[in-house]
Structures are given as structure tokens and as C-alpha cells.
Design a protein around this motif. Structure first.
Motif, PDB file in Angstrom:
ATOM      1  N   GLU A  63       0.792  -1.220   0.000  1.00  0.00           N
ATOM      2  CA  GLU A  63       0.000   0.000   0.000  1.00  0.00           C
ATOM      3  C   GLU A  63       0.828   1.276   0.000  1.00  0.00           C
ATOM      4  O   GLU A  63       0.355   2.327  -0.432  1.00  0.00           O
ATOM      5  CB  GLU A  63      -0.956   0.020   1.194  1.00  0.00           C
ATOM      6  N   ASP A  64       2.058   1.194   0.469  1.00  0.00           N
ATOM      7  CA  ASP A  64       2.871   2.407   0.561  1.00  0.00           C
ATOM      8  C   ASP A  64       4.263   2.238  -0.036  1.00  0.00           C
ATOM      9  O   ASP A  64       5.105   3.116   0.095  1.00  0.00           O
ATOM     10  CB  ASP A  64       2.995   2.852   2.014  1.00  0.00           C
ATOM     11  N   GLY A  98      -0.148   7.559  -4.461  1.00  0.00           N
ATOM     12  CA  GLY A  98      -0.105   7.734  -3.011  1.00  0.00           C
ATOM     13  C   GLY A  98       0.949   6.893  -2.323  1.00  0.00           C
ATOM     14  O   GLY A  98       0.873   6.679  -1.105  1.00  0.00           O
ATOM     15  N   LEU A  99       1.934   6.417  -3.074  1.00  0.00           N
ATOM     16  CA  LEU A  99       3.009   5.647  -2.448  1.00  0.00           C
ATOM     17  C   LEU A  99       3.842   6.568  -1.567  1.00  0.00           C
ATOM     18  O   LEU A  99       4.033   7.747  -1.873  1.00  0.00           O
ATOM     19  CB  LEU A  99       3.895   4.999  -3.516  1.00  0.00           C
TER      20      LEU A  99
END
Length: 155
Positions: A63-64, A98-99
């Protein structure tokens, strides 16, 4: 001109990665992998036409966390800013997604330091990241250095 890779370009990307994987620290990728990850790739062509002269991919791991991988520019076209523009395209997409962190495994530290990447202890990288390493010609004697770039959060 940089654009997102199209399905019709996968065989050309495959050929380039296969041809230069023995000369540089680029992993060869199978056609099936490239078709599966075609959305990861950016390609560079002069004026949007002609052969692919450079490629780079932004692969999302979590997600990141993302990785810039398979960065290569044909030798006769290097030192013209193509690699820099390919990395910038990957970083722009990472920000859009949005990393929060981007990593690279590289032997060209100076190049990536210009973007703000910093060396990172390999033992702190998630083990899943190392899954592709068995495909590398240098496995298990890796000479690449992990580097990480922390991206500021965007509103």
C-alpha cells in the motif's frame, strides 16, 4: 517521448531486457511476466515513433511501497536525459498513486542520489522484495545497493 507501455510493445521490451540483462544489472523478464506487468512500464521513443530506446517500470509492492525497476536506455542514446525522464515519470505516478516510499536496487548510486534516494540497509527491506533475486545472474552474490526515497504526502 515517454508514454505508458502498450501490449504491442511487450515483445520489444522483452527483447531489450533480454539483450542487456547480461551487460547490466537488469533482470530478464519472461513474456508472461511482462504481459502481466505491462501497466508498470513506461517506454521512451523519439517523437513517439520509431523503436523503443528506453524503458522503466514502477512496480507496487504494498500500500505504501513501490520499486523502480528495469530501467535501461540503449547505450547510443545514454547521457541525453532519457533515464532521468523515465525515473521522473515513475516518481510522478508513485505520487499519484499515493506511495510513500520508492526503492531501487542499483549499482549506480550517483544517478539515484540526484533524485534524493538514500542508501538503505538491505536487511530492513521486506523479504518479499528479494523474491526476484533468484532470477539474477549474480545471485547469490549481489553487488547492488538498496536505496530508498521517501515521498512527501500529497493532500
Amino acid at each position: 517521448m515517454i508514454s505508458k507501455a502498450k501490449l504491442r510493445e511487450v515483445p520489444e521490451i522483452h527483447r531489450l531486457l533480454a539483450e542487456y540483462s547480461g551487460q547490466w544489472n537488469i533482470l530478464p523478464r519472461s513474456l508472461s511476466e511482462l504481459y502481466s506487468f505491462v501497466r508498470d512500464f513506461f517506454v521512451y521513443r523519439e517523437d513517439g515513433a520509431g523503436p523503443v530506446l528506453g524503458v522503466a517500470a514502477l512496480h507496487v509492492f504494498w500500500e505504501d511501497l513501490g520499486e523502480i525497476r528495469s530501467l535501461m536506455v540503449l547505450p547510443v542514446h545514454q547521457n541525453r536525459g532519457i533515464g532521468r525522464r523515465l525515473v521522473q515519470s515513475c516518481l510522478e505516478e508513485a505520487r499519484t498513486l499515493g506511495l510513500k516510499q520508492i526503492f531501487v536496487l542499483t549499482d549506480n548510486l550517483d544517478f539515484f542520489q540526484r533524485f534524493g534516494f538514500e542508501e538503505f540497509p538491505r536487511e530492513k527491506l521486506h523479504p518479499r522484495i528479494w523474491a526476484d533475486c533468484v532470477k539474477c545472474l549474480k545471485f547469490p552474490h549481489c553487488d547492488e545497493v538498496p536505496m530508498v526515497l521517501h515521498l512527501p504526502e500529497t493532500p
